[in-house]
Every structure is written in C-alpha cells, then in structure tokens.
Design an enzyme around this catalytic site. Structure first.
Site, mmCIF file in Angstrom:
data_model
loop_
_atom_site.group_PDB
_atom_site.id
_atom_site.type_symbol
_atom_site.label_atom_id
_atom_site.label_comp_id
_atom_site.label_asym_id
_atom_site.label_seq_id
_atom_site.Cartn_x
_atom_site.Cartn_y
_atom_site.Cartn_z
ATOM 1 N N LYS A 82 0.866 -1.192 0.000
ATOM 2 C CA LYS A 82 0.000 0.000 0.000
ATOM 3 C C LYS A 82 0.905 1.246 0.000
ATOM 4 O O LYS A 82 1.930 1.285 0.720
ATOM 5 C CB LYS A 82 -0.862 -0.030 1.257
ATOM 6 C CG LYS A 82 -1.933 1.044 1.358
ATOM 7 C CD LYS A 82 -2.795 0.756 2.587
ATOM 8 C CE LYS A 82 -3.908 1.780 2.751
ATOM 9 N NZ LYS A 82 -4.732 1.513 3.939
ATOM 10 N N SER B 68 -9.568 1.630 3.147
ATOM 11 C CA SER B 68 -8.726 2.375 2.253
ATOM 12 C C SER B 68 -7.706 1.548 1.482
ATOM 13 O O SER B 68 -7.067 2.074 0.569
ATOM 14 C CB SER B 68 -7.990 3.480 3.033
ATOM 15 O OG SER B 68 -7.214 2.916 4.044
ATOM 16 N N SER C 155 -9.713 -0.690 7.307
ATOM 17 C CA SER C 155 -9.167 -0.484 5.965
ATOM 18 C C SER C 155 -8.460 -1.654 5.319
ATOM 19 O O SER C 155 -8.107 -1.565 4.150
ATOM 20 C CB SER C 155 -8.213 0.723 5.978
ATOM 21 O OG SER C 155 -8.973 1.901 6.114
#
Lengths: 488, 482, 96
Positions: free
Chosen positions: A78, A153, A177
């Site tokens: 990420k 996210s 997330s």
C-alpha cells in the site's frame, strides 16, 4: 483451481523447481498489464527494481540461501508505506513525487525475507476512506464488478490480490481499511493485535489505531505473511516485545469445543439480507462442526463509530500537521511562512482529508476537548471492557465484516456519514487494539463477495486463525473474479 | 500606593546526552546544518519517537536536586502549533502529568536565605534553529529564513518556578543558583551564551500586602544573568509607571532589547494560543517506580546547598561559605586539601576566595592550571599563623609560589621574607631601642599609649621590617613595665 | 441538531487556506458529522481516562546511543527550496 498461486503454493513450486521468482513476478506483472486499465490497483510499478530483486531471490535460492516463506514471492505494498528511493504518495497530491530517504521497517523485513515488491498500491488519500475513491490519483475498481468500488482504504492491495497481480499484499487498517476491502474483493485480510507490527515508516493516519497487516488469498498465506512482518521493533515506541503467538499452530486444529460469540449489535437495520444470510449460514455450519454458538451483546458498539470519528480525526489532525511544504512535498505560494503553509496544505489535501483535519482540530480545541475527544476516549475504555467481558464467555466473536457488499462507485461520495457507516463492524477492534480478520464465505446473487469477520482477544491470533481456517474449509470459497481482457 | 513585584522564572535546559530525546541522532554543537537529522527529528512521514532513557534519568536527578516529587506515572503530550522550526508542527512535551512537581530552591542574598518554590519540571524536545536572512542592501534580494534542524529533538527540561521571586536581584540569584545546580549535576553545560540554558521571566506587580496576582507579562530574550536582571528591573519599572499613570498592564509577551535597555511588545496573533494538548499516542506511559527514583537519588553528587553546609561545618561563616561554594572546583579542591592537611579553615578559605582568585585573574591563568596545591596553601597558612611571615609578606610568598618559584618556605627564604620572631635576639634589639629613646619611655610611663606604636616602628626599622610586630609589641611592653 | 462551528477559526488553527465557499461547505458537513459523533456523550463514565496501550505496555525507552543520521543530500533532494544545506522559507512571523 485458482490460476494464481498463493504464498504457500508458490513457495512449494519455487522450492520444487517448478517455477522461479522471476517467472512469478512476470506472471504478476502480466496480470497487472492486462487488468490495470480497468482496476487501477497500482500507483507505481518499478519493473526494473522488481526484476532485479526477483533475480537476486533466484540466485540466493540457487546458492542454497532460503530466506523464508516470502522468499521470491511477489508482494504489493500500500502506498502509505515508505520505500526508500521509490515514490511514496499516500495517494495524495501533497506527496506527489516524494521519494523517502528510508524504508519502513516492514519493507526492510520483507527485503530481508527475500520478498519481491511488485509495486505500490492505491488507497484512499492518507488511508481515509472506505472505497479508495478518495485517492488523488483516481479510484480502484472492484475486480468482481468494475462499476463498483474495491472498498478502502486498502482498495488497491485487495484488488491486486484478487486478480493475481500480486501473490500477497500489505495494507493498513485504522477503522477496517484492510478487512473491509478484503471483504468487498473476496480475499483474506487481517489486522493484527496493536503493537505487533511495526508502524515505523507507515505514514500515520491515527497513531493509536493504525496497524499494518496482510491481504492474501488463503488463511494459511495470511499466517505466513504475518509472521514475516511482525515482531518487536526498537524504532517503534509502541511495539510489543513479549512472547508472540504462533498463528500457524491453530490452522489444522479444527474448532470442536470452541465457543463463538455472535455480536448482537452488528446486525439488523442497514445490513443487506444477502450479507446477513451468508453470515447466518456460516454460523450454522460452525455449530455443526462442534462449536458452541453464544449470542453476546456489546452495548458500547452502538457508539463506537461516534467515538472513532472523534479519535481518528483528532490524531490525524496532528499527524498531518507536518505536511507544510517546507521540508518535502507540495509547496504553494506565500509571502510569509504561515501563508505558504496554509496554501500548500489547501492545495495538497483532498476534501476528505481536509474534512477530517478540521473535525479533529475542532474536537481537540479549547472548550470542546472534554465533551468530544475526552468523552470518546471514555467510550473507548467502555468498548475494551465490553470485549473483556465477552471474552469471558467466548473464545472469538464473529460478525459480518461490512453491512453491505461492494457498492457502486459514486454511491456514497456525496454523504460522508453514509460512507463512514461502512466501517461499523470493523471499528470496535481498532478502538480496542484487538486482532480481527475477514475472509470470503460466498457470493451474493449479484456475484459479489460477502466477508465474514472473526475477532479475537489481544494476542489471540492463534485461536483467530484456528476458527478462520475452519471457516475457510466450510465455505469452500476458491473463486476468482472473472475479468475480461482489457477492451480499448 | 506602593507596589511589589512578583516574578516567576521558566528555565529551559538542553541536556548533554549523547543522542537526541526521541531518536539516535547526535547531540552536538556547531555541526554542518542538517547533518544530525533523521526521519524522526526531521518530521518525515512515517517517523516515530522513542524516548531516551538517560534523558529521563537526568530530569529525575534535576527534580530530586530541587526537592521535587517524582511522579509515579508520567505521560507525554502533543503540544500542537505550527512553526517553521518545529518539524512535526507539534512538540512532544508534557501537559498535566510532568515528571517532577512541587519542589524548592533556596537562594541566599547578603546572608539571608529565601526559598523559591518550584512548580514543576517536565521533559520535552527542542526545536530547530531559524536564521533570518535580510535583503542586505541588495534591492532585489528577497528576505528569507534559513532552517537548520540539528537542534531539533535535543532533550529539553523545562523548570517552572512558583511566582515567589520578589525582584530583579532575586531573579538573578535564582537563575545563577539554578545554573550552579544544573552544572553540578553534570546534566547540561548550561551555557547561556550558547543557548543550552535559557530563561524567561513572568513579571507582574501587585499592591503591597495583597495576595492576588496581577496580570503577568512574559519577558524573553535575556542571554546573560546581567541582562536577566536588567530586563526584570526594567519591566517592573515599566509596569509600575503604567499602573501609576492609570493604565493597565496587558497580558503579553515582551522581547528584551539589550542594546536599547527596554522591552518591546511582540506582535500578538489574534486569539491566544490553543495548543490542543492530548496524550501522545506514539508513546506509552512512564512508570517511575520508587526503587528507580532511589537509585537516582543515591547517585546524585554533592549539591551546592549541601556543600555550603559542609563548609559552615568547617567553621566558615555564612558569607564565606557561600562564596567558597561558588568558586571553581579546582580552587575548592585546594581549600579542602589544605584543611585536611591541618590549615585553619577560615584562613585557607580567605586566601582561596581572595588573593588566589585575584592572582589568577590578574595573570589570566585558569584556576585548574594554578601552581598551588592544598599542601602548599596549608604551609602558607601555617607560616602566617606561627608568625614566620607577616601577612603582607605572605601575599608576596603566594605570588612566588604561584609563579613557580617553589614551596612557601623556599620562596620566603629566597625572597628574604622570613620574619624575625626569635625572642632572644628581638629582646636585645628592643632593649637597645628603649635605651636610645628615653623620652618615649618616660612618656609611656606617664600614660601615653601612642608611644608604643612609635617604638614598635623603631624596632621594625632596625630590622628592615622583618621583625614580627606582635612579638616586638609584647617584648616592648614587658620591658617597659619592668 | 447539527453542531454550530466557527469554521474560519478552526481552519486557521489547522493552517488551511480555504475559500469562503469551501468553508461554508465544510461547516455544514462537520455540523452533521459532529451531531452523530456527539452520541459519545450518552455514555456516563468516570472523568479521567488515560489513553492506555491495548497491551498495557509501559516504560519503552532507548539507550542513549548515537545512530547514523541521514545523508544530507538525500534529505535535501526532497526539499522544495534549499541553500547551502539549509531549508529555505519566506520570512517567519514572530512567535505563535
């Protein structure tokens, strides 16, 4: 049979000589090439660097150097994890082009473990969001239906694992997330006990809630990946240095004799019937497998969302104060430093981030602290107490991961509160600092994955994986999204 | 209407640890800009703080030396404000749960002790340094500020006194005493000129006898003890003048201008600072158990107050003990060895704090480089006590010793300063002088005391000043009475 | 009831130079979010609660040991404006 091997499977093939790290990487890159236009899981792919790392991994193996379960495995990260010399943006304009001068600890550990980083994945800006629509670089779409969101996210990481452009990925989870996008994308996503995975090098959103965790295709892969990244870090002042659990040990134990609590508050209004029935079905299967099912009530869960939307923004308002255009990142124009800072920030931050900074600043400001932030911390303590009480009766707690399956892109962007409700099932574990994971248990009648959440006490990863492994077996979910080749 | 000043002083002390408060960067001075930096002290995205244990032990030592309570449990807070030299735009500090609370520091002014309460001492991190670069006469050159973060993250202890200081002189005394203590503890080099110890004063006035506190004004930018005293004095006068002329003192921060000798109001932003303190989530609480505190207490060096007491116990008066406590450790060591070797303490202390310091200053020699050890001082003091040399001769002997001419005995001999005190030979001389001065002898027998002085003078002349005047005086009187 | 906020003041505290329209928009949104967040006030609890680590950790320190610093060139490479090893910014206003 899944076309893309998981960590365990890929590891076997590597050691059996059936494949190489370079070939695994090329497979991942090829799938990225095929689907990225539709999915947009990645922000950065540095082919050369990845191939170099893969080559080294192969050379090491040939020399008899085996660095562990992630050796030669293509992993996606990420883009809120610092990778030295590689662009790291947190999906924000304010960090466009930023190259950190250091690696996050998890990145260094992956490197020591011989993993091959495929690229940096898309996220909601600064990890704030539940759909990856808040990315300054465009959303990530759901591989199961590209008109829908991948969740957030960590949408990019979840999507990449779902379509096989990475064998495994790392995400971060502050309010769900990792788990929520895993649920929406039909993969396994897990948030460890707070303090077990180093946050050094993770661009902070909410310091007391953030944790890095793995997104994988299988529960076994999740355990292997977790073990490669967790452990005490002297660079993280909240890092646990005691005895760590052994998540692999529970994988084949079965669940007979365990007590599983179904959380009363995480059901009802707002939950899609398909989600509730999928969860209900799995609970019945668990019961048939020898589990004692108990309904438990954790009343503080009703206000967990409210507490989260005070604590997380408050901490983020301070964590994001450093983005002022002085030492790095976007700089706006200003005749004084103060003006320059205010311009840089207004230009660099997107609306959701701005909203949360304002919210957090307000909640901390003089006169409002006690009624909002102070009170939210009390709610947090109440949640920890409710969990502790529940765990006297049961070994794990279960619930849906998300009240809904993947929603349509744009469906919730107009109403922040509607978006925040996506996190209602996942937030309590973050507030308490407990481990929790999501795994897919089926598809709804639209062909969209439903995620099942397992929660455990602090450092309870063993029993959590034990139950998850059984759920995985009972669900028999071995599916991949059926994506078309890239049209024009 | 008479006014009394009420002052509180905030001191900031940079600790002399090897590494910074929350990261492993070196704590130094004068390094090239931005070379002692890392993600943590530079506020890069993803960085995290981890507290320096030695810094915590230093603040515990400071607190104990100031008679404070060391909290059993203490946490850090974020103090949020935006400023160019503050990389995270928050400072990791402490709010309502500092490491040390409730102590005191005794200060002495002209023999009178005054106890100043200490409110608290807390731990925090220092900021970077900004240098303003002016346009410098070039018409199109823009002004700008240069930032160096080498100092960012250096451990800083803030010590806050209670508003119990009563004037400019006391302010200075407090600051000096506090500095002595810090230096004695070895936790900082506390150099005001370098900024490793800084003082701010909170000054207010109130009607004499009132127990309410007036509006306080914060005064900053005092870079020496002298400027601290001057600034406080000026500010007190300014407030009194303002109040007497019907004005009101505004709560603000004022900047001391050393050259102009006045304080200027600093531009105040609209709305006072809202620091939005909250507990630092990147750090866990500190539990300062009582065994740890005891270990620190046992490791404390002798503090100035204890030393003063010890010197008083040697027999020195308050004033002399005080002065001796404050001199260079090398000189104190000379005194202590001399006393151990049998020197009379008051005499030894007077020599050290008087002639020796004077000589070292005149000849610009560091105290630690002086060629005088305790044994030599003891010898010198002994020679004076025994009358072997007069006290004025002793100053010359000291000069000789310090100039490297050898031991006091050797210097006295070689410079011919040995006093004649042998009663037999002096007795003969006295008899001769009396014979040659019959009128004086008669005068004495007639009740005139003053002639003794004259006669002593005669004997001194006859011996080129080398006779011991006390013995001469004794012998004269003996013979006069006979 | 949505909460009333002095949004201009909050934006100033947070150093966000927003337009009047933007401020108005955020003010309304925040009012609604805070109304929801105010539910935390329904909990009747003890006044003093510390933000404790979930695992109850305390006393995590580092030894006073110097570790290598960053290479200045690498650091300066990300900076918008530098001069002779310094970060350069416009004049800084006095105080805070």
């Amino acid at each position: 049979m899944s076309p893309v091997p998981g960590v365990a499977e890929a590891g076997r093939r590597l050691r059996d000589g059936d494949t190489t790290a370079v070939r695994l990487l090329e497979g991942a890159l090829e799938r990225a090439g095929r689907y990225e236009a539709q999915i947009h899981a990645f922000l950065t792919i540095d082919r050369e660097w990845a191939l170099e790392t893969a080559g080294r991994a192969d050379a090491d193996l040939a020399d008899g150097i085996d660095r562990g379960p992630l050796h030669g495995i293509p992993i996606a990260l990420k883009d809120n994890m610092c990778t030295r010399g590689i662009e790291t943006t947190a999906a924000s304009q304010i960090l466009a082009g930023y190259r950190p001068p250091y690696d996050a600890t998890v990145v260094a550990r992956l490197g020591e473990g011989g993993a091959v980083v495929v690229g940096k994945t898309n996220l909601d800006e600064f990890a704030m969001g539940s759909s990856t629509e808040n990315s300054a670089y465009g959303p990530t779409y759901n591989p199961w239906d590209t008109t829908r969101v991948a969740g957030g996210s960590s949408g990019g990481s979840a999507a990449a694992v779902a379509i096989g452009s990475a064998v495994a990925a790392l995400g971060s989870d502050t309010g769900g997330s990792i788990r929520q996008p895993a649920s929406l994308c039909g993969v396994v996503g897990m948030k460890p006990t707070y303090g077990t995975v180093s946050r050094y090098g993770l661009i902070a959103f909410a310091s007391s809630l953030d944790q890095i965790g793995p997104l994988t295709r299988t529960v076994e892969d999740s355990a292997l990946t977790l073990e490669a990244i967790w452990g005490h870090d002297p660079l993280d002042g909240t890092s646990f240095s005691g005895r760590y659990p052994d998540p692999k040990s529970g994988l084949n134990r079965g669940v007979a004799g365990l007590r599983v609590g179904v959380v009363k508050e995480l059901a009802g209004d707002g939950y899609e019937p398909a989600v509730e029935s999928a969860i209900g079905e799995m609970v019945s299967k668990l019961e048939s497998a020898g589990v004692e099912i108990v309904e438990v009530s954790l009343p503080s869960f009703e206000i967990a969302l409210s507490a989260y939307y005070l604590i997380a923004p408050a901490e983020c308002s301070a964590n994001l104060a450093r983005f002022d255009g002085i030492r790095y990142g976007h700089r706006g124009q200003g005749a004084t430093t103060e003006a320059l800072m205010a311009r840089s920030r207004a230009e660099g931050f997107g609306p959701e981030v701005t909203r949360r900074i304002l919210l957090g600043t307000y909640a901390l400001s003089a006169g409002y602290y006690d009624a909002f932030y102070g009170q939210a911390q009390r709610v947090r303590a109440a949640i920890q107490e409710d969990f502790a009480r529940a765990y006297q009766q049961v070994d794990v707690l279960v619930s849906p991961t998300s009240p809904t399956v993947a929603f349509e892109a744009g469906a919730r962007t107009a109403d922040p509160l509607a978006m925040y409700l996506s996190d209602i099932c996942t937030i309590p574990s973050n507030l308490a600092g407990h481990p929790a994971m999501s795994l897919p248990v089926g598809l709804d009648d639209q062909g969209l994955p439903v995620g099942f959440q397992v929660m455990a006490p602090p450092l309870g990863e063993e029993v959590m994986y034990q139950v998850a492994a059984e759920v995985e077996r009972l669900a028999g979910f071995d599916l991949s999204p059926g994506l078309q080749e890239v049209a024009s | 209407m008479s006014w009394e000043p009420v002052i509180g002083i905030e001191a900031h002390v940079e600790l002399l640890t090897d590494s910074k408060m929350f990261c492993g960067c070196a704590v130094g001075f004068g390094a090239e800009p931005n070379t002692d930096v890392c993600p943590t002290c530079l506020g890069l995205p993803g960085a995290l703080p981890v507290p320096n244990k030695a810094a915590i032990e230093s603040i515990m030592a400071i607190g104990l030396a100031l008679n404070c309570e060391v909290s059993e449990r203490s946490v850090f807070h974020r103090k949020n404000y935006f400023y160019a030299d503050l990389p995270k735009n928050y400072q990791i500090s402490q709010f309502d749960n500092p490491v040390c609370t409730g102590g005191y520091l005794d200060i002495e002014i002209e023999g009178v002790t005054h106890r100043v309460g200490i409110e608290r001492a807390h731990m925090e991190e220092d900021t970077g340094k900004s240098t303003h670069v002016g346009a410098g006469g070039r018409i199109h050159a823009a002004e700008s500020t240069l930032l160096d973060f080498n100092r960012s993250g250096v451990p800083l202890v803030e010590i806050v006194s209670r508003p119990e200081i009563r004037g400019a002189e006391e302010s200075r005394a407090y600051a000096q005493e506090l500095r002595s203590l810090i230096v004695e503890l070895g936790v900082s080099d506390a150099r005001l000129e370098e900024g490793s110890m800084r003082f701010d004063a909170n000054v207010s006035i109130r009607h004499q006898g009132s127990s309410e506190l007036g509006t306080k004004v914060e005064v900053k930018n005092m870079n020496s003890f002298r400027s601290l005293e001057r600034a406080v004095e000026h500010e007190i006068a300014r407030q009194i003048e303002l109040a007497d002329s019907g004005g009101t003192v505004v709560q603000e921060t004022r900047h001391w201008d050393e050259e102009a000798g006045v304080t200027h109001s600093m531009r105040t932003k609209e709305g006072s600072s809202d620091y939005r303190y909250f507990v630092e989530p990147d750090l866990v609480p500190m539990v300062l158990d009582r065994q740890w505190v005891q270990r620190i207490r046992e490791g404390l060096p002798e503090l100035p107050a204890q030393r003063r007491e010890r010197y008083r116990g040697d027999g020195l008066g308050e004033a002399l003990a005080g002065v001796l406590t404050a001199v260079d450790p090398a000189l104190r060591h000379v005194y202590e060895v001399a006393v151990a070797e049998g020197a009379e303490p008051k005499a030894a202390a007077n020599w050290v704090t008087g002639e020796v310091i004077g000589w070292s200053r005149r000849h610009e020699v560091e105290p630690s480089e002086l060629q005088l050890d305790g044994a030599a001082l003891a010898e010198l003091v002994g020679m004076v006590g025994e009358g072997k040399i007069s006290s004025s001769a002793a100053k010359e002997v000291l000069d000789g010793v310090l100039s490297g001419e050898g031991s006091p005995a050797r210097v006295a001999a070689s410079r011919d300063l040995i006093q004649i005190s042998d009663r037999a030979s002096l007795g003969d001389l006295v008899a001769k002088v009396l014979e040659s001065n019959p009128k004086a002898v008669e005068g004495y027998r007639g009740g005139d005391e003053k002639v003794v002085g004259f006669l002593v003078g005669q004997v001194m002349r006859a011996t080129q000043g080398k006779a011991d005047p006390r013995v001469v005086d004794e012998l004269l009187r003996e013979q006069l009475l006979a | 009831m949505p909460v009333e906020i002095d949004i201009a003041h909050v934006a100033r505290l947070a150093r966000l130079d927003l337009s009047e329209d933007e401020l108005e928009g955020y003010k309304n949104q925040l009012g609604l979010i805070l109304e929801h967040a105010a539910r935390v006030q329904s909990l009747d609890a003890e006044p003093q609660v510390e933000n404790a680590h979930p695992l109850g950790l305390f006393n995590i320190f580092r030894d006073d040991v110097v570790l290598p610093s960053l290479d200045r060139d690498e650091v300066m490479a990300s900076a918008p404006e530098t001069a002779d090893g310094y970060f350069v910014v416009p004049p800084v206003m006095e105080g805070e």
